[in-house]
Design a protein around this motif. Structure first.
Motif, PDB file in Angstrom:
ATOM      1  N   THR A  14       0.501  15.198  21.792  1.00 16.95           N
ATOM      2  CA  THR A  14       0.156  16.550  21.438  1.00 16.95           C
ATOM      3  C   THR A  14      -1.068  16.767  21.029  1.00 16.95           C
ATOM      4  O   THR A  14      -1.945  17.734  21.461  1.00 16.95           O
ATOM      5  CB  THR A  14       1.005  16.845  19.829  1.00 16.95           C
ATOM      6  OG1 THR A  14       0.802  15.725  18.978  1.00 16.95           O
ATOM      7  CG2 THR A  14       2.486  17.279  20.264  1.00 16.95           C
ATOM      8  N   THR A  15      -1.959  15.539  20.601  1.00 19.84           N
ATOM      9  CA  THR A  15      -3.433  15.558  20.238  1.00 19.84           C
ATOM     10  C   THR A  15      -4.274  15.584  21.815  1.00 19.84           C
ATOM     11  O   THR A  15      -5.296  15.996  21.554  1.00 19.84           O
ATOM     12  CB  THR A  15      -3.875  14.358  19.385  1.00 19.84           C
ATOM     13  OG1 THR A  15      -3.508  13.196  20.206  1.00 19.84           O
ATOM     14  CG2 THR A  15      -3.144  14.516  18.032  1.00 19.84           C
ATOM     15  N   LYS A  16      -3.742  14.904  22.703  1.00 18.23           N
ATOM     16  CA  LYS A  16      -4.337  14.992  23.943  1.00 18.23           C
ATOM     17  C   LYS A  16      -4.158  16.201  24.680  1.00 18.23           C
ATOM     18  O   LYS A  16      -4.567  16.429  25.911  1.00 18.23           O
ATOM     19  CB  LYS A  16      -3.974  13.711  24.695  1.00 18.23           C
ATOM     20  CG  LYS A  16      -4.076  12.538  23.781  1.00 18.23           C
ATOM     21  CD  LYS A  16      -5.670  11.913  24.135  1.00 18.23           C
ATOM     22  CE  LYS A  16      -5.613  10.667  23.399  1.00 18.23           C
ATOM     23  NZ  LYS A  16      -7.177  10.220  23.290  1.00 18.23           N
ATOM     24  N   ALA A  17      -3.079  17.281  24.408  1.00 17.52           N
ATOM     25  CA  ALA A  17      -2.655  18.094  25.393  1.00 17.52           C
ATOM     26  C   ALA A  17      -3.658  19.124  25.869  1.00 17.52           C
ATOM     27  O   ALA A  17      -3.843  19.284  26.991  1.00 17.52           O
ATOM     28  CB  ALA A  17      -1.525  18.900  24.656  1.00 17.52           C
ATOM     29  N   ALA A  18      -4.613  19.350  25.133  1.00 15.89           N
ATOM     30  CA  ALA A  18      -5.745  20.240  25.448  1.00 15.89           C
ATOM     31  C   ALA A  18      -6.657  19.500  26.547  1.00 15.89           C
ATOM     32  O   ALA A  18      -6.929  20.233  27.640  1.00 15.89           O
ATOM     33  CB  ALA A  18      -6.461  20.904  24.393  1.00 15.89           C
ATOM     34  N   ASP A  19      -7.184  18.266  26.239  1.00 16.80           N
ATOM     35  CA  ASP A  19      -7.843  17.598  27.095  1.00 16.80           C
ATOM     36  C   ASP A  19      -7.168  17.131  28.573  1.00 16.80           C
ATOM     37  O   ASP A  19      -7.774  17.279  29.698  1.00 16.80           O
ATOM     38  CB  ASP A  19      -8.190  16.284  26.396  1.00 16.80           C
ATOM     39  CG  ASP A  19      -9.274  16.484  25.444  1.00 16.80           C
ATOM     40  OD1 ASP A  19     -10.135  17.621  25.352  1.00 16.80           O
ATOM     41  OD2 ASP A  19      -9.618  15.651  24.587  1.00 16.80           O
ATOM     42  N   LEU A  20      -5.859  16.765  28.446  1.00 17.95           N
ATOM     43  CA  LEU A  20      -5.013  16.631  29.545  1.00 17.95           C
ATOM     44  C   LEU A  20      -5.000  17.958  30.425  1.00 17.95           C
ATOM     45  O   LEU A  20      -5.319  17.673  31.635  1.00 17.95           O
ATOM     46  CB  LEU A  20      -3.601  16.173  29.186  1.00 17.95           C
ATOM     47  CG  LEU A  20      -2.615  15.971  30.148  1.00 17.95           C
ATOM     48  CD1 LEU A  20      -3.147  14.629  30.577  1.00 17.95           C
ATOM     49  CD2 LEU A  20      -1.445  15.469  29.499  1.00 17.95           C
ATOM     50  N   LEU A  21      -4.652  18.708  29.804  1.00 19.18           N
ATOM     51  CA  LEU A  21      -4.582  20.217  30.842  1.00 19.18           C
ATOM     52  C   LEU A  21      -6.006  20.483  31.461  1.00 19.18           C
ATOM     53  O   LEU A  21      -6.078  20.760  32.479  1.00 19.18           O
ATOM     54  CB  LEU A  21      -4.052  21.276  29.871  1.00 19.18           C
ATOM     55  CG  LEU A  21      -2.460  21.131  29.569  1.00 19.18           C
ATOM     56  CD1 LEU A  21      -2.127  22.266  28.837  1.00 19.18           C
ATOM     57  CD2 LEU A  21      -1.759  20.904  30.785  1.00 19.18           C
TER      58      LEU A  21
END
Lengths: 600, 600
Positions: free
Chosen positions: A374-381
């Motif tokens: 969840t904390t990485k989701a934005a960076d991942l996308l």
């Protein structure tokens, strides 16, 4: 009678002409007093019409005709009735009204129909290969192959290349696949070997000053067989002196463009062929033969996931491995949990321990591991560019496992999602290869290409030690088409001291190097020129240009997957006298049920 | 640096141009401050001039150059001084004044000079073949060979022929020479055989409807070697469906004309190629491959000599034999008694018991047998046309002995008397061969060509019995050039019942025929077309067009007369593990002194 035309090439431009045709009866319809026969030759089909009006005797002959009879006819080209036109045939607007006819050969009922797309076993097709090859798609396949060699001869003959044959009865040498051996009758206990390539001979021909050599050469490898391997295969083999890697690649581009034009009438834009460094290809596609007809490149998430809450990712990074992913566009709803489980099972062969995945929905990332990310989701996308509806597939392991896993998944999912533009011809050059690669199975370093590959000039100082040599890169260049390796080329070593360093780094003692390659090493002491070349795999190229997925489809008489040839049943037992002449003792073949060998 | 020109092609049209050249140092003359180097590449030689004025650094490099060093230079094309012009070289009017130079490879002293006409053993030439091939005459030989295949590909590709490869790992079949065998690793005790020709495969390809096939095919025969035989050789192999013998011969004529034009720039007049029936060739020349560059035909004196007072002649006729003679023009004073004794000794190999001869002088016929022929002298001179100064050589024996004897004497004496026009290309077709020939050594009848040759239509009824078949004649046609068989062709059997009769007449039981050729016999039941073809021997053709007398001169890496290849020393012993994998037991090779094997 002398043939005037091929059946399949007659059209309305021949109206009212008298033609003499020969070929096979594709089918026959007897309407009583009027018989239609589809006559087939290598160029296609024409409809013959027999009636008492056109030819009384011919009608009587037509009554005896059956499928696959070989016949000869003379007749007149006439328009078909409007309702009888067949738009699928070049000859569909006409028919030949037959004046005289003759049966040249009769035929039994064939074990399968002579038509495209038959659903019979490969084994039956190979046993009756002469019937299988009558089918239009097989005729087309072998003609594409023939056009490749014709274009090759034309291009190379016109560009100063000399066609030189090298021996097939050659010397067995180490380093490479298993040799096929040929016992010598004159020297008991001595063997010739069938060559695995003309490599050494073509280097010697450069040493001999021919400057530009080529050969359409058979090569032989006694390896375990699989779909795209045969015991014998054909190389389009070239070698040039005094040319740089870039000059050779440019010349090969022009040659390949000539082939593409002649075989599939495709105008290859040479300027658009990309060159990828090997490391770049591995990083972006996980393979040294990337299929560039589609994107879906590997995304490196190692830095992002180094401190991931998902232990598998964090541990992989901690152990010196990588975390990478591919984005499969629009695949979120396409693949079920079960499909993904199957993929996970498939990639176990590469050493992958499970398959992490995410689906991108309107609600964000979903899937079993979503909660850890969840904390990485934005960076991942942001980093992967994944959009709603996409599927993300991850690999987290040592680099080689990640590469193999994601390469396989990339190709598999792209195919399933129909993301591959089948009309594309995606060529690419892969350059700057490692000179050596570590072979874990044998726990040793082997040549990434072959032991005659020239290191990069800048890496020559590394060659002084074995450890250094293993870190060197090579002046080698592979040509890739649609994800297949078409050919493997390199600048060759032309100086003895570098060749000796190379063999030493492979573990050869001085004596072993002399025993195996002494003639080449000595040759290099007499003034060998700088040289390089490439060999393109004819079988694979023909397979791709014919749009097939097995090289057996473009070989006239291939071996089956067990190395036998079901028509002649080779290999076979031979007369005892033959073995005695060769001073050989071989096991009793009678223990083996020969005909069964040929069954798949 | 990129080469701008081949050294050997630079002439005065390049004056003042800057060129970049690469190649070998042919020789070097150091005049002190001025160095001349003859630079050689595959196209020839150009003179390089080095001096401080042209290039200070280059001069220093030139001082280090030695024969066979590989160098690269940049320089300017300049006129030579008038006295320095060399009319034997294309580049003889110019020299290249060198601005910069580089040594690419050094070279030891070569074991022989790189020049034409060297007088060293064949064995040394083969051991250092890469040096031998640098010699201009060897470069020329292999380029002629390459031009033959280039012309062949061009002509056949443009005439509807499809280039199709047939297997080299094939099935061992009886009837023919000894096979080379290749043990199978997968099937212990089973063997592939290297094909002696693509004959059966090309017939099957006609059965498959390809209509026109060709292949530049390697073939293999494990026979005892001699000057014009090699373990492997190359055939220019074609096969056509639905064509008559005359149509095939005509097409081959055009193909050969294309080869002659491209290789030796000779305009072959197809209409002038004679066709001789086999019996006629045997009667007139004593051979089935007559050299038609000269006359000296065999004169049949059997009728004249039936009642000769010379018992040898009369007895020969009485025993059903022949008396024939050749006239050697102007040879009466050329050959001594001793020369003729040598000929008599030579012809013993054919079974000839002595050599009768006459010289024609102003006084009439002279010689040991003249006294027996006084009453016949006038008829003899009238019938043979012998003139004063001529030599008459006789053979009186069974037909085959007479033929072989006079064929040999005809060729031998014509050569000695320089009666052969070496500038001629004397092609001929030999047709209407016997289908079978009796082999006295084995006391059996064998195929005159091969067991797939079609009998003459008129002789088909003869095929019903073995005795009848042996009397049949064949639809076969050989192409002869300057006394060499270039190629052997025939119409093939395409119907099973005729093929069975043929095999039966060769002594095959039904079962043996099935075991060996069952796949072919079955194929013929599925509608095989009428077909025919030919195979031209590339090695022999290249040898003739290059003006050489041994095929080794036109093969890059031939075997020596003992079947070994002195450079690589093949065949060699192999690792025990290799034999173990093949389940073979071979004798210990260590008993044999391997390197010595290669010596002649």
């Amino acid at each position: 009678m002398k043939r005037t035309n091929y059946a399949g090439l007659i059209d309305e431009s021949y109206l009212e002409q008298t033609v003499t045709l020969q070929g096979w009866v594709q089918k026959r319809r007897d309407l009583g007093g009027l018989i239609f026969v589809d006559l087939r030759d290598r160029e296609g089909i024409v409809q013959l019409a027999f009636s008492a009006e056109f030819g009384q005797d011919a009608l009587a002959v037509a009554e005896k005709m059956r499928t696959e009879y070989v016949i000869e006819i003379e007749g007149v080209v006439k328009s078909r009735a409007a309702g009888a036109v067949n738009d699928h045939l070049k000859s569909g607007k006409i028919e030949v009204q037959v004046k005289s006819a003759q049966i040249l050969s009769e035929a039994k009922t064939t074990p399968f129909y002579i038509e495209d797309g038959i659903n019979v076993s490969d084994e039956l097709r190979l046993k009756y290969r002469y019937l299988d090859l009558r089918r239009p798609e097989m005729q087309k396949n072998l003609r594409i192959r023939s056009k490749i060699t014709a274009a090759t001869h034309e291009f190379l003959d016109n560009n100063g290349f000399i066609d030189i044959e090298t021996p097939y009865l050659a010397k067995s040498t180490p380093e490479g696949a298993r040799d096929y051996l040929v016992p010598s009758r004159v020297y008991p206990g001595a063997f010739y070997a069938l060559p695995q390539s003309p490599q050494l001979f073509k280097q010697l021909l450069m040493g001999a000053g021919f400057d530009r050599y080529y050969q359409v050469a058979r090569a032989f490898r006694d390896e375990d067989l699989r779909g795209d391997r045969q015991p014998e295969f054909t190389q389009l083999d070239v070698e040039m002196s005094f040319m740089s890697q870039a000059e050779i690649m440019d010349l090969v581009n022009h040659w390949v463009a000539a082939i593409m034009k002649k075989t599939v009438d495709f105008d290859l834009n040479i300027a658009e062929i990309p060159t990828l460094e090997w490391a770049d290809a591995m990083a972006r596609f996980g393979t040294d033969k990337p299929d560039l007809r589609f994107g879906m490149e590997l995304q490196d998430l190692t830095a992002l996931m180094a401190d991931s809450e998902f232990g598998v990712f964090a541990n992989a990074v901690q152990n010196g491995g990588q975390v990478k992913a591919i984005v499969v566009p629009g695949a979120a709803s396409h693949f079920s949990r079960k499909d993904i489980d199957k993929m996970a099972q498939y990639i176990e062969r590469f050493g992958a321990k499970g398959l992490a995945w995410l689906k991108i929905t309107d609600e964000g990332i979903t899937g079993p591991i979503a909660k850890f990310l969840t904390t990485k989701a934005a960076d991942l996308l942001a980093q992967t560019g994944a959009q709603t509806g996409d599927l993300l597939l991850f690999a987290a392991d040592q680099a080689s496992v990640v590469a193999q896993t994601l390469d396989a998944l990339r190709r598999m999912t792209a195919k399933e999602m129909k993301l591959i533009d089948e009309s594309k011809w995606a060529f690419a050059w892969i350059t700057n290869w490692p000179l050596f690669e570590y072979q874990p199975e044998e726990d040793r370093w082997i040549s990434a290409h072959h032991p005659f590959t020239m290191p990069n000039e800048a890496d020559l100082p590394l060659m002084a030690t074995t450890e250094g040599a293993h870190k060197a890169h090579a002046q080698s260049y592979d040509l890739v088409l649609n994800g297949y390796e078409l050919g493997s080329g390199s600048i060759r070593i032309h100086r003895m001291e570098i060749q000796e360093q190379m063999l030493s780094a492979l573990g050869f003692t001085k004596q072993a190097a002399q025993d195996a390659f002494g003639f080449l090493l000595e040759g290099m002491e007499f003034g060998f020129p700088p040289m390089g070349g490439i060999a393109l795999g004819l079988d694979r190229l023909a397979m791709l240009l014919a749009g097939r997925d097995n090289i057996r489809e473009v070989i006239a008489f291939p071996k089956n997957s067990k190395g036998t040839e079901p028509m002649t049943e080779a290999p076979t037992t031979v007369a005892k006298a033959q073995l005695a002449e060769l001073n050989l003792i071989a096991p009793a073949y009678s223990d083996i049920d020969a005909p069964n060998m040929a069954e798949e």
